[in-house]
Design an enzyme around this catalytic site. Structure first.
Site, PDB file in Angstrom:
ATOM      1  N   ASN A   1       0.821  -1.207   0.000  1.00  0.00           N
ATOM      2  CA  ASN A   1       0.000   0.000   0.000  1.00  0.00           C
ATOM      3  C   ASN A   1       0.861   1.265   0.000  1.00  0.00           C
ATOM      4  O   ASN A   1       2.024   1.250   0.410  1.00  0.00           O
ATOM      5  CB  ASN A   1      -1.021  -0.009   1.156  1.00  0.00           C
ATOM      6  N   LEU A   2       0.242   2.358  -0.468  1.00  0.00           N
ATOM      7  CA  LEU A   2       0.951   3.632  -0.645  1.00  0.00           C
ATOM      8  C   LEU A   2       0.008   4.769  -0.252  1.00  0.00           C
ATOM      9  O   LEU A   2      -1.066   4.907  -0.839  1.00  0.00           O
ATOM     10  CB  LEU A   2       1.384   3.774  -2.113  1.00  0.00           C
ATOM     11  N   GLU A   3       0.393   5.536   0.763  1.00  0.00           N
ATOM     12  CA  GLU A   3      -0.416   6.672   1.242  1.00  0.00           C
ATOM     13  C   GLU A   3       0.398   7.954   1.107  1.00  0.00           C
ATOM     14  O   GLU A   3       1.627   7.921   1.159  1.00  0.00           O
ATOM     15  CB  GLU A   3      -0.786   6.455   2.722  1.00  0.00           C
TER      16      GLU A   3
ATOM     17  N   HIS B   1      -3.951   0.741  -2.815  1.00  0.00           N
ATOM     18  CA  HIS B   1      -4.022  -0.444  -1.970  1.00  0.00           C
ATOM     19  C   HIS B   1      -3.020  -1.491  -2.481  1.00  0.00           C
ATOM     20  O   HIS B   1      -2.650  -1.481  -3.655  1.00  0.00           O
ATOM     21  CB  HIS B   1      -5.439  -1.019  -1.974  1.00  0.00           C
TER      22      HIS B   1
ATOM     23  N   GLU C   1      -3.257  -4.589  -3.227  1.00  0.00           N
ATOM     24  CA  GLU C   1      -3.720  -5.419  -4.351  1.00  0.00           C
ATOM     25  C   GLU C   1      -3.572  -4.647  -5.666  1.00  0.00           C
ATOM     26  O   GLU C   1      -3.118  -5.184  -6.681  1.00  0.00           O
ATOM     27  CB  GLU C   1      -5.196  -5.805  -4.156  1.00  0.00           C
TER      28      GLU C   1
ATOM     29  N   CYS D   1     -10.290  -5.458   0.897  1.00  0.00           N
ATOM     30  CA  CYS D   1     -11.410  -4.530   1.149  1.00  0.00           C
ATOM     31  C   CYS D   1     -12.349  -4.531  -0.054  1.00  0.00           C
ATOM     32  O   CYS D   1     -12.009  -5.013  -1.136  1.00  0.00           O
ATOM     33  CB  CYS D   1     -10.875  -3.133   1.428  1.00  0.00           C
TER      34      CYS D   1
ATOM     35  N   CYS E   1     -10.965  -3.088  -3.315  1.00  0.00           N
ATOM     36  CA  CYS E   1     -10.046  -3.959  -4.066  1.00  0.00           C
ATOM     37  C   CYS E   1     -10.782  -5.111  -4.739  1.00  0.00           C
ATOM     38  O   CYS E   1     -10.412  -5.536  -5.826  1.00  0.00           O
ATOM     39  CB  CYS E   1      -8.946  -4.497  -3.155  1.00  0.00           C
TER      40      CYS E   1
HETATM   41 ZN    ZN Z   1      -8.121  -2.602  -0.589  1.00  0.00          ZN
END
Ligand code: ZN
Length: 296
Positions: free
Chosen positions: A89-91, A102, A104, A129, A132
């Site tokens: 994941n990347l925020e 996300h 995935e 989630c 995804c």
């Molecule tokens: Zn997700």
């Protein structure tokens, strides 16, 4: 030794440390395992394919950049070629949450940009989630894709997403990762723009026809490209900037190495990526120059 993975070796059975280090600690490791590397780890570990993929998840999650949630997610997809691609994941601090990637989406777009035309299965360290599940329902392999979680039996995406809404409901026959060349050209010699147009020509944008691509040049001169991945439910779409950033992230580079960006999109598209690209780049580093071309 790659410091990213150091904490993981302490959690592995002693006999696995040397074979895992031989794969992961070389400079050439870019978040991809070839079929022969995977097979050698399988032999050395005496694990079956599913057990090995679950054992590898912490190595994928080690790429996570999650300064908001501090929730590190890793994913591994198996491409049609038999190679395995890591994702995480990347925020972005300072951008809006819709810009988040996300794990995935990361693993899938990683495989896509490396030339894969479908993914057979995905292994994730947490249950996928809803966003995804919907993103994966856009794939060329959505009907057959298998999802593996730790300490769970493998299940199909369709079992995770019953009574799904998908591209067919909007009359769309093409799918994400299906090989395509939209054939657009732009008469400019600039290398960065030329690569952004190559990425544009691979994009999946059947709902807006805003085919788009983006290329990043880093300090070493290396280029990282991203194609736009649109979704039937619109919101789970993955913009070209995010796809390009994932390629950098999974190659182990820091975003401080970004020197310049080129975004190419359609002049007549019903949407534009320009404002979101500018605001997300602003959050990374406001001094990064952005070249922009609109193709008619
Ligand atoms: Zn997700």
């Amino acid at each position: 030794m790659n410091p990213r993975f150091q904490h993981i070796y302490n959690t592995l059975p002693a006999g696995l440390v040397a074979p895992f280090k031989s794969v992961f600690d070389g400079n050439s490791f870019k978040g991809i395992l070839t079929p022969s590397q995977f097979e050698s780890l399988k032999q050395a570990s005496s694990l079956d394919e599913q057990q090995l993929k679950v054992t590898l998840l912490p190595f994928a999650a080690a790429y996570s950049i999650a300064p908001i949630s501090n929730f590190n997610v890793g994913a591994i997809v198996k491409g049609d070629s038999g190679s395995f691609y890591f994702g995480a994941n990347l925020e972005f601090i300072g951008a809006q949450l819709g810009q988040t990637v996300h794990a995935e989406q990361s693993a899938i777009s990683h495989a896509w940009m490396q030339g894969e035309t479908g993914v057979q299965d995905i292994t994730i360290n947490f249950s996928p989630c809803g966003h995804c599940r919907q993103f994966m329902n856009e794939l060329s392999t959505a009907r057959t894709l298998q999802v593996q979680l730790p300490e769970r039996d493998e299940m199909s995406l369709q079992a995770y997403l019953p009574e799904s809404f998908g591209p067919q409901d909007l009359g769309i026959e093409t799918a994400l990762m299906t090989p395509i060349n939209h054939g657009y050209q732009f008469s400019q010699e600039d290398e960065l723009i030329r690569h952004a147009v190559i990425a544009l020509n691979k994009s999946h944008a059947p709902y807006t026809n805003n085919h788009s691509g983006l290329t990043i040049r880093v300090a070493s001169g290396e280029l990282f490209s991203g194609s736009y991945a649109e979704n039937a439910a619109f919101n789970p779409s993955l913009p070209p900037l995010q796809v390009a950033l994932v390629q950098m992230q999974m190659a182990g580079l820091e975003f401080t190495e970004i020197q310049e960006i080129a975004l190419a999109e359609m002049e007549q598209g019903s949407i534009s990526h320009l404002a979101d690209t500018q605001s997300t780049i602003e959050a990374i580093n406001p001094d990064i120059p952005i070249q922009y071309v609109a193709i008619d």
